[in-house]
Write a protein that holds these residues in place. Structure first.
Motif, PDB file in Angstrom:
ATOM      1  N   LYS A   1     -65.961 -20.269 -38.749  1.00 53.10           N
ATOM      2  CA  LYS A   1     -64.835 -21.198 -38.548  1.00 53.10           C
ATOM      3  C   LYS A   1     -64.377 -21.803 -39.876  1.00 53.10           C
ATOM      4  CE  LYS A   1     -63.994 -25.073 -35.461  1.00 53.10           C
ATOM      5  NZ  LYS A   1     -64.040 -26.131 -36.484  1.00 53.10           N
ATOM      6  N   GLU A   2     -65.364 -22.224 -40.649  1.00 56.82           N
ATOM      7  CA  GLU A   2     -65.091 -22.814 -41.960  1.00 56.82           C
ATOM      8  C   GLU A   2     -64.430 -21.789 -42.885  1.00 56.82           C
ATOM      9  OE1 GLU A   2     -68.599 -24.947 -43.658  1.00 56.82           O
ATOM     10  OE2 GLU A   2     -68.133 -23.758 -45.458  1.00 56.82           O
ATOM     11  N   HIS A   3     -65.004 -20.569 -42.919  1.00 58.33           N
ATOM     12  CA  HIS A   3     -64.515 -19.516 -43.811  1.00 58.33           C
ATOM     13  C   HIS A   3     -63.069 -19.131 -43.498  1.00 58.33           C
ATOM     14  CE1 HIS A   3     -64.474 -15.809 -46.167  1.00 58.33           C
ATOM     15  NE2 HIS A   3     -64.071 -15.161 -45.093  1.00 58.33           N
TER      16      HIS A   3
ATOM     17  N   HIS B   1     -73.227 -10.837 -43.112  1.00 58.17           N
ATOM     18  CA  HIS B   1     -73.247 -12.011 -43.993  1.00 58.17           C
ATOM     19  C   HIS B   1     -73.312 -13.319 -43.198  1.00 58.17           C
ATOM     20  CE1 HIS B   1     -71.953 -14.853 -47.106  1.00 58.17           C
ATOM     21  NE2 HIS B   1     -70.996 -15.234 -46.282  1.00 58.17           N
ATOM     22  N   PHE B   2     -72.428 -13.454 -42.193  1.00 58.03           N
ATOM     23  CA  PHE B   2     -72.414 -14.711 -41.435  1.00 58.03           C
ATOM     24  C   PHE B   2     -73.627 -14.829 -40.516  1.00 58.03           C
ATOM     25  CE2 PHE B   2     -67.900 -14.482 -42.687  1.00 58.03           C
ATOM     26  CZ  PHE B   2     -67.843 -15.709 -43.345  1.00 58.03           C
ATOM     27  N   ALA B   3     -74.041 -13.720 -39.933  1.00 55.14           N
ATOM     28  CA  ALA B   3     -75.207 -13.774 -39.029  1.00 55.14           C
ATOM     29  C   ALA B   3     -76.471 -14.193 -39.785  1.00 55.14           C
ATOM     30  CB  ALA B   3     -75.398 -12.417 -38.341  1.00 55.14           C
ATOM     31  N   MET B   4     -76.549 -13.858 -41.069  1.00 57.82           N
ATOM     32  CA  MET B   4     -77.750 -14.223 -41.834  1.00 57.82           C
ATOM     33  C   MET B   4     -77.955 -15.739 -41.926  1.00 57.82           C
ATOM     34  SD  MET B   4     -78.653 -11.491 -44.797  1.00 57.82           S
ATOM     35  CE  MET B   4     -77.221 -11.729 -45.823  1.00 57.82           C
ATOM     36  N   PHE B   5     -76.869 -16.531 -41.771  1.00 61.85           N
ATOM     37  CA  PHE B   5     -77.050 -17.986 -41.757  1.00 61.85           C
ATOM     38  C   PHE B   5     -77.893 -18.405 -40.542  1.00 61.85           C
ATOM     39  CE2 PHE B   5     -73.189 -17.743 -44.423  1.00 61.85           C
ATOM     40  CZ  PHE B   5     -73.598 -18.542 -45.486  1.00 61.85           C
ATOM     41  N   GLY B   6     -77.770 -17.654 -39.455  1.00 62.56           N
ATOM     42  CA  GLY B   6     -78.585 -17.929 -38.265  1.00 62.56           C
ATOM     43  C   GLY B   6     -80.056 -17.659 -38.537  1.00 62.56           C
TER      44      GLY B   6
END
Lengths: 306, 306
Positions: free
Chosen positions: A70-72, A122-127
């Motif tokens: 959302k931020e990106h 990339h985004f899933a790695m934040f999880g």
């Protein structure tokens, strides 16, 4: 599209010799995730299970992924996600990866595939970072790409999809706690060069076997002289299960991720079912609650069901 | 068949990240070996070159292989071998492996292919043991099988032939001495687990790239964080040659075997020739005698020419 439902599969990381680089999607168990695009900029997470996972988005594995996306993308819209979790947290079968990868894929479908597969990773790695403190992609990559994947590098992200051999997977989850952080701390920081050489011979053999569909080569490459000897100590009856599975004609197998689940690969469904029975009986005998899954390697990963 | 002539190619062991497990046959340089079956049980070795290699069979790399085969098969006949050596001893281009593998293959053809390829590797390894003290198969295997080979294990012998990508190879042999035993001693016995993980990510990527014919993946997998940083110190101008080759669009490359030769892979012949020129000019500039070879990966290994 304003509403979708996903089937998000469990994954087996490491594949014995491929510590931190290989992973494989399976069919069972799997989570279901329902997504709805909201007009308002909120993120709403709901669980239908009773694992007691946090629903506050910044503390939730799926939530943090959605917040980062959302931020990106500077989104003015939001998401509601209802998670029906069947992959047990702490099982070593990629439970957090399923939530994280599912969140990224689900959001991306609602946003009409604005993100590439590498960006989804990339985004899933934040999880994964939220769940375990480490931004690793070895469960996320097979969940998103399907089949067997090589994480050649996670920074920069370099994912190599490998073949998906037509094999059966038996996985047992004994209900004992092995924390990923403990399983990581137990490893030695230094290893012998000669052990590393043996290990990379096995990794090269495994990748060659996967690409050539040479099941015998896959089997004799599933040896880990570095991580398994240390980590298997944390898993009750590991040696017995491995020994008996190999006698029951498993091609090979070992610890799934950082455990406690154990997986075995077989050419025939009958073998996979026999291994399931013996895994169950070994844990039943010592009164450890256990869950056994038999499925095939999952060539496609996350699927839209509605 | 009583008389044959073989063309026995040079080989590049390790292929950067695949220390002790990978090897590749090339076309240039190559030895020629003439074989004659003798009625008497002698082994006669003759060299037409002036490298001063011993001709006493038990001290000669080809001779010891023939003695071992003769003993194993209880032969009443013997062999005469005339070796025209062009692969310079000590070049790191598999000179001893060529003699050893050539001897095993030549004898086997005269004996009407009584031995399997694994057995040829087994006997040829006695030649490597004589030459370097170590029974290794990483040069022998590609010489016998052709293309790129994985030595998954040398005891028991488990050789996996990989694909032979359609690529050009530039190799330079600077005339400086790097003893295999020195190159081995300089290595640390212990390595960091995190370096090993990076290395096996590269090995897995390299094997996947070879099997998928993905040249870009081959290129970005040709990184060695363990052996090259230590061994390259023994080779003058290594860093400059590598850096300039990559700028000249080499896919990648590094030390051939234990050095001092350096190899680079390229997609186009023009690139391979440009790299040859720059290698030559770098060594000419500092007055190091050098030999440069441009050829393709050799998919078939040893060939019968007469």
């Amino acid at each position: 599209m304003k509403k979708i439902k996903l089937k998000v599969p469990a994954t087996v990381a490491n594949l014995v010799c491929g510590f931190d680089i290989l992973g494989m999607a399976i069919h069972e168990p799997y989570d279901e995730m329902e997504f709805r695009l909201l007009e308002t900029p909120e993120i709403i997470i709901k669980h239908t299970d009773n694992f007691g996972l946090p629903e506050e988005p910044s503390l939730n594995v799926a939530g943090i992924v959605l917040l980062k996306i959302k931020e990106h993308l500077h989104l003015k819209t939001g998401f509601e996600v209802i998670i029906h979790k069947n992959i047990k947290p702490g099982s070593g079968l990629g439970s957090s990866a399923a939530s994280a990868a599912g969140a990224a894929v689900g959001a991306n479908i609602l946003l009409e595939n604005i993100l590439s597969k590498e960006e989804l990773v990339h985004f899933a790695m934040f999880g994964e970072e939220l769940a375990s403190g480490v931004k690793h992609a070895d469960n996320i990559a097979p969940c998103i790409y399907g089949g067997i994947t090589l994480v050649k590098s996670s920074n920069p992200i370099d994912i190599i999809p490998l073949n998906s051999p037509d094999l059966f997977v038996t996985a047992v989850h004994p209900q004992v706690e092995v924390k990923t952080s403990d399983a990581r701390q137990i490893l030695k920081k230094n290893i012998l060069l000669k052990d590393a050489i043996e290990q990379w011979g096995n990794i090269a053999g495994l990748v060659a076997g996967i690409q050539k569909n040479d099941f015998a080569l896959i089997g004799r490459s599933l040896n880990d002289v570095i991580v398994e000897p240390v980590r298997s100590i944390l898993i009750p009856k590991f040696d017995k299960i491995k020994e008996k599975s190999l006698k029951t004609e498993a091609l090979g197998g070992g610890i799934s991720g950082s455990g406690p689940s154990i997986f075995m690969l077989s050419e025939k469904e009958e073998t996979a079912q026999n291994i399931a029975k013996l895994m169950k009986s070994i844990y039943d005998e010592i009164d450890i609650e256990n869950f056994v899954y038999v499925s095939k390697i999952n060539p496609s990963g996350i699927k839209i069901t509605e």
